[in-house]
Design a protein around this motif. Sequence first.
Motif, PDB file in Angstrom:
ATOM      1  N   HIS A   1    -111.512  74.672  48.418  1.00 51.07           N
ATOM      2  CA  HIS A   1    -111.916  73.281  48.226  1.00 51.07           C
ATOM      3  C   HIS A   1    -112.374  73.089  46.777  1.00 51.07           C
ATOM      4  O   HIS A   1    -113.319  73.737  46.336  1.00 51.07           O
ATOM      5  CB  HIS A   1    -113.055  72.945  49.214  1.00 51.07           C
ATOM      6  CG  HIS A   1    -113.541  71.538  49.079  1.00 51.07           C
ATOM      7  ND1 HIS A   1    -112.720  70.447  49.211  1.00 51.07           N
ATOM      8  CD2 HIS A   1    -114.777  71.042  48.816  1.00 51.07           C
ATOM      9  CE1 HIS A   1    -113.420  69.350  49.045  1.00 51.07           C
ATOM     10  NE2 HIS A   1    -114.678  69.682  48.799  1.00 51.07           N
TER      11      HIS A   1
ATOM     12  N   ALA B   1    -111.062  66.864  44.969  1.00 51.75           N
ATOM     13  CA  ALA B   1    -110.462  66.643  46.297  1.00 51.75           C
ATOM     14  C   ALA B   1    -111.529  66.361  47.354  1.00 51.75           C
ATOM     15  O   ALA B   1    -112.652  66.852  47.256  1.00 51.75           O
ATOM     16  CB  ALA B   1    -109.656  67.872  46.699  1.00 51.75           C
TER      17      ALA B   1
ATOM     18  N   GLN C   1    -108.558  66.139  52.186  1.00 53.59           N
ATOM     19  CA  GLN C   1    -107.396  66.576  51.396  1.00 53.59           C
ATOM     20  C   GLN C   1    -107.254  68.102  51.426  1.00 53.59           C
ATOM     21  O   GLN C   1    -106.153  68.632  51.504  1.00 53.59           O
ATOM     22  CB  GLN C   1    -107.527  66.079  49.943  1.00 53.59           C
ATOM     23  CG  GLN C   1    -107.275  64.581  49.835  1.00 53.59           C
ATOM     24  CD  GLN C   1    -107.703  64.003  48.490  1.00 53.59           C
ATOM     25  OE1 GLN C   1    -108.578  64.550  47.807  1.00 53.59           O
ATOM     26  NE2 GLN C   1    -107.083  62.892  48.107  1.00 53.59           N
ATOM     27  N   THR C   2    -108.400  68.792  51.367  1.00 53.40           N
ATOM     28  CA  THR C   2    -108.354  70.266  51.411  1.00 53.40           C
ATOM     29  C   THR C   2    -107.844  70.729  52.779  1.00 53.40           C
ATOM     30  O   THR C   2    -107.056  71.680  52.868  1.00 53.40           O
ATOM     31  CB  THR C   2    -109.765  70.849  51.123  1.00 53.40           C
ATOM     32  OG1 THR C   2    -110.226  70.299  49.899  1.00 53.40           O
ATOM     33  CG2 THR C   2    -109.748  72.362  51.023  1.00 53.40           C
TER      34      THR C   2
END
Length: 368
Positions: A337, A341, A345-346
């Motif tokens: 991560h 982001a 999204q991760t």
Amino acid sequence: MPPRFPSCKKLLLGQAPDMRRPLALMLLGQLIYLANAVLLQWGIELNLFRAGVVWTTPWMVVGPIMFYALARSGWSARLKDPSMVMAQSLYSALLTVLVYAFAHQEVRGFILCILPLIIMFGQFNLNGPQFAMFTGCTMAVLSTAMLVLSRYDEAPRGLSADLLELVYVALILGTSTSMALIGSNIRRKLVSSRMELAEALARVHALATTDELTGLANRRHMQDLLAEEAKRRRRLGQPLCIAVLDLDHFKRINDDHGHQGGDEALRHFARTAREALREIDVLARWGGEEFLLMMPATTAEQALTGLERLRQRLAEVPSPDALPGVRITCSAGVALHEAPATIEQTIDRADQALYRAKAEGRDRTSLA
Ligand SMILES: Nc1nc2c(ncn2[C@@H]2O[C@H](COP(=O)(O)OP(=O)(O)OP(=O)(O)O)[C@@H](O)[C@H]2O)c(=O)[nH]1
């Protein structure tokens, strides 16, 4: 930094939570004893008592200090009632009757006003039979004192007056005891409903945060944990990895061994994964046969090592009894991560990596 000296409250009431209230009551009792000792001196100056009453004064100081010392030192913890309420109540009643015996007739009545006060102190611990015993003992000692006084008083007031006073005392003690019992019953019910409420809240919390089948964190709880962890990561700058794991050919297990067999495979995976992972890693059931793993303070390389350990452990442990000979494997996609982001999204990146791991033949981990 811990305080160098314990606070005055801690010093007086100690560390044992169960003993704080009894010790506080004992200290309050000591103040009342002290006030009584002062009033007694005043009464002596007013010539309301016989000279011998001075011998009761030291016991008004020594007795309560002794009870407090026994409780504060922890010695009384070995007793059935560590607060020694019955012993303290009887001690106070005996002392009251002694002062009564030394009082001249005109003030005897108000000395007995102390008795309901003793009951008020006892209401936190004594039950019905104990109150009955206390009242019985007090009445017995008081009638003995009256009997002795009727012999030695210069001008005895007569049996009827003694009897009237005894009946009065019985009435007052009986009423105070009933009120104290009603109060303690209400308190007991309040305590038990508060405990039930706390248990219910703990159950609701467990239901809201855990997945019933596997006992792991559920999706909603994991979303909260991820949001918290993302904040911490931003503050401390530590790496955070997220992995999505999926059991391989799970549909086949379901088809061959029924839904129950599939459920057993999910439980087996959850158990094994928990054993293989670090304490600070959080595994959650993300949905169906998909799991989400949050690995705080973990670099991508460390995450790959951890997931490899998990897969090895899964290969080593024997399959559950309900699924003889079934090899349970999983594929995983892992992503680091990174700012800017979002967590979603991760997770998407980890999902895509999982898709690759599946496409490359399953039973493997792919890094996003
Ligand atoms: N027993 C059981 N089955 C579930 C549960 N949730 C989802 N499933 C089943 O999991 C299966 C998922 O199958 P697929 O998505 O085709 O995936 P798969 O068979 O694992 O194949 P790959 O993921 O490609 O290896 C479906 O049959 C679902 O019905 C559950 O809680 N218990």
